[in-house]
Design an enzyme around this catalytic site. Sequence first.
Site, short mmCIF file in Angstrom:
data_model
loop_
_atom_site.label_atom_id
_atom_site.label_comp_id
_atom_site.label_asym_id
_atom_site.label_seq_id
_atom_site.Cartn_x
_atom_site.Cartn_y
_atom_site.Cartn_z
CE LYS A 8 -9.22 -10.77 3.22
NZ LYS A 8 -10.21 -10.22 2.27
CE1 TYR A 20 -7.44 -8.13 4.30
CE2 TYR A 20 -9.20 -6.53 4.06
CZ TYR A 20 -8.29 -7.39 3.51
OH TYR A 20 -8.24 -7.52 2.14
CG HIS A 65 -13.94 -6.64 -0.84
ND1 HIS A 65 -13.89 -5.46 -1.53
CD2 HIS A 65 -12.66 -7.07 -0.72
CE1 HIS A 65 -12.63 -5.20 -1.85
NE2 HIS A 65 -11.87 -6.14 -1.36
CE LYS A 82 -5.56 -8.56 0.74
NZ LYS A 82 -6.62 -8.82 -0.27
CG HIS A 140 -8.31 -1.92 4.86
ND1 HIS A 140 -7.53 -0.86 5.23
CD2 HIS A 140 -7.52 -2.74 4.16
CE1 HIS A 140 -6.31 -1.03 4.74
NE2 HIS A 140 -6.28 -2.16 4.09
N PRO A 160 -5.05 -14.99 -1.03
CG PRO A 160 -4.49 -16.87 -2.34
CD PRO A 160 -5.51 -16.35 -1.34
CG ASN A 161 -5.74 -10.19 -3.33
OD1 ASN A 161 -5.12 -9.69 -2.38
ND2 ASN A 161 -7.02 -9.94 -3.53
CG HIS A 200 -2.03 -0.95 1.18
ND1 HIS A 200 -3.23 -0.75 1.82
CD2 HIS A 200 -2.15 -2.15 0.54
CE1 HIS A 200 -4.04 -1.79 1.59
NE2 HIS A 200 -3.39 -2.65 0.83
CB THR A 238 -17.52 -3.30 -17.09
OG1 THR A 238 -18.33 -3.05 -15.93
CG2 THR A 238 -17.08 -4.76 -17.08
#
Lengths: 429, 429
Positions: free
Chosen positions: B196, B151, B325, B198, B354, B227-228, B29, B106
């Site tokens: 959770k 998180y 999320h 990340k 977050h 793990p995205n 970040h 989109t």
Amino acid sequence: MTRDLTVTEVRLTPILVADPPLLNTQGVHQPYTPRLIVEVVTADGVTGLGETYGDTKYLELARPLADRLTGRQITDVNALFGLDIAVNASRVDGAVDVGGLRGVQTADKLRLSVLSAFEVACLDALGRALGLPVHALLGGKVRDSVEYSAYLFHKWAAHPEGVPGEKDDWGAALDPAGVVEQARRFKERHGFTSFKLKGGVFPPEQEIAAVRALAEAFPGHPLRLDPNGAWSVETSLRVARELGDLLEYLEDPALGTPAMAEVAARTDVPLATNMCVTTFAEIAEAFTKGAVQVVLCDHHYWGGLRNTRQLAAICSAFGVGVSMHSNTHLGVSLAAMTQVAATVPDLHHACDSHYPWQSEDVLTERLAFDGGRIAVSDAPGLGVELDRDELARLNRRWTEDDGALRDRDDAAAMRVAEPDWVTPTMPRW
Amino acid sequence: MTRDLTVTEVRLTPILVADPPLLNTQGVHQPYTPRLIVEVVTADGVTGLGETYGDTKYLELARPLADRLTGRQITDVNALFGLDIAVNASRVDGAVDVGGLRGVQTADKLRLSVLSAFEVACLDALGRALGLPVHALLGGKVRDSVEYSAYLFHKWAAHPEGVPGEKDDWGAALDPAGVVEQARRFKERHGFTSFKLKGGVFPPEQEIAAVRALAEAFPGHPLRLDPNGAWSVETSLRVARELGDLLEYLEDPALGTPAMAEVAARTDVPLATNMCVTTFAEIAEAFTKGAVQVVLCDHHYWGGLRNTRQLAAICSAFGVGVSMHSNTHLGVSLAAMTQVAATVPDLHHACDSHYPWQSEDVLTERLAFDGGRIAVSDAPGLGVELDRDELARLNRRWTEDDGALRDRDDAAAMRVAEPDWVTPTMPRW
């Protein structure tokens, strides 16, 4: 804000309303049909209106659910849907409603069918209290009027002799010419530009002929045919082949998701339903199998207006069309249908409405179709007013009934004219 | 009713908010991240708050959409979603957001991401005008508090030397012991009882070890690993085998619905996503293939609170779980998440948030976790108040930025410390 939105009273008024002798595959409409009118009253004296089915099993549930609504805020409706109010098992286990015309019966669906009237009444009351139309409480309208289709029925000129009932001026419609004549009057009186024919009454050949006659008389008008699941897969496919491009969609040609899926797999004619998908639990199988291309939502079954919007979102995500089912209902429900339909973006088929067949209503002023459309009211709540005298009159009819008409039974009505009539085994053809 | 709910002004304030050096598979970040704060003002002077992503492409759309909102009623939001406001094609065609962390891009999703902030602001304003909490406008809460999970991030102790940024007191977490220590502090400070992590930062073995260490330190606490999309199908399956029953779910182990479906078919560990299902258009394929068992809704992507309820209904109908999320967001969005989560019946997983990582906020009073839960406010609107001084301060930071931080770019931030860093090719492992 000193406004008090607490529910202080829930008035439940069962009524019997006149219904013409309309034919379907199960029999014929009785001269009067039961409905339940719900009034939710707040501490501030604001009253909201709702309406739902009025057969005994709905009434039995309405009282305990009304007791649970009392004392809550009219804005506090979601939690009602989680209440596990006991349902008399004999009312749902293996039971069918009007010969199956209302689809699967479950305890949950029975609760939703009652709660829908409470939800609508709470939204009406909230809208009245706040000075906002119901559609604004649902995020706002995306259209100013909602299109309805003419709901054509094969019908007798009158109920059987000796049966008490109201007269109607529609005459008989027992062949293609009679159906076309009825359609013409619908168009003249209300301006409808699309037509749905209730089928499953006569052999498919006659109903095919009726649709062809409609197509000839009203070129370019969307047409639908709904035999209420009276046909086998093969018959459904034969009708689809014969009518082909004349149909906007075929409604419930065959009974149940597996049969509908088989039909859908073998024809390009879209299939609509208000019989095999009438609960959230039935959606996944039907959509995964591609069994239906249009779901006709009956906001009573589905639990009200917010749930109708959720159903519409599910349909949209799966590329399935959505429109609205209707059977005998009064202006309260038509106003509710119109308010929610106004907020649904992907509404590409005219909604059904049985309303023109109802000569009686509990409103001070009937809703009017203009060009087949109902204007979306921007008045507070549903934008309709209760006629208490008429409500009382129709309630007296219910009170004075000996029980014969308190549960809709189209087969029983048919037996008055044809004593040997038995509920048909499906598929009939 | 003399109330005037017309929108007379829409104030858009881009800000940069401090963000710690949290690691993910794309990089780290940046020290500040862009957000957009929306204020919708009615003719009566009532102001409603909304918040969304603040990168350039969101800001570019926010102004034309705000112009379309101005003059409407705050209750008239649905129709906004049908507006075909042009989107700069270069912003979406083949574009990825933060290395793909926000899923497909989109034009429609970009519009929804902006409109979500308007919808929330309109609901907040309506609630304030009427004296009703937002949850009441959505049908009412079904719970009094909403559970969130801690998180956990692998992180550096500080942003690279020489980079302007705020300090944090969380320390580094670069191995299993560091992760457990971070979890312990989360639990102490906020009472969280599920965690959770990340992932996708270190080789799977190390992250497996971290989850095992968490399971040992916090027995019985639900654990998730995200793990995205950094793993292959085979790696995903290996992790699933090794962690098995320790996991409440695996989040986005592999990239895209086909890969997720392959993993799902071969493991009993439920898969969650906020990457392969982030739009209504992606639902049908994923649900039909059984690719995901839990959808993590980001109400910004999905277009606001009513759409979140619709997504939840879709998930429920298909037996798919729903939760929420979160990435870098402030208290306005946390309040919005909490209000809508309170109304969703089938919410069986703690929501992500977050928020504890954000040391700055635009509220006069931060929202507080108690036992890992946020109490559902019954105050009018979202129940939060804007701190204008703080908003102005964070906006000055945005105004004075040279453009380097106006579009979140975790890879660029990583290159400050590791000049050779390139955006990883997926799957990394």
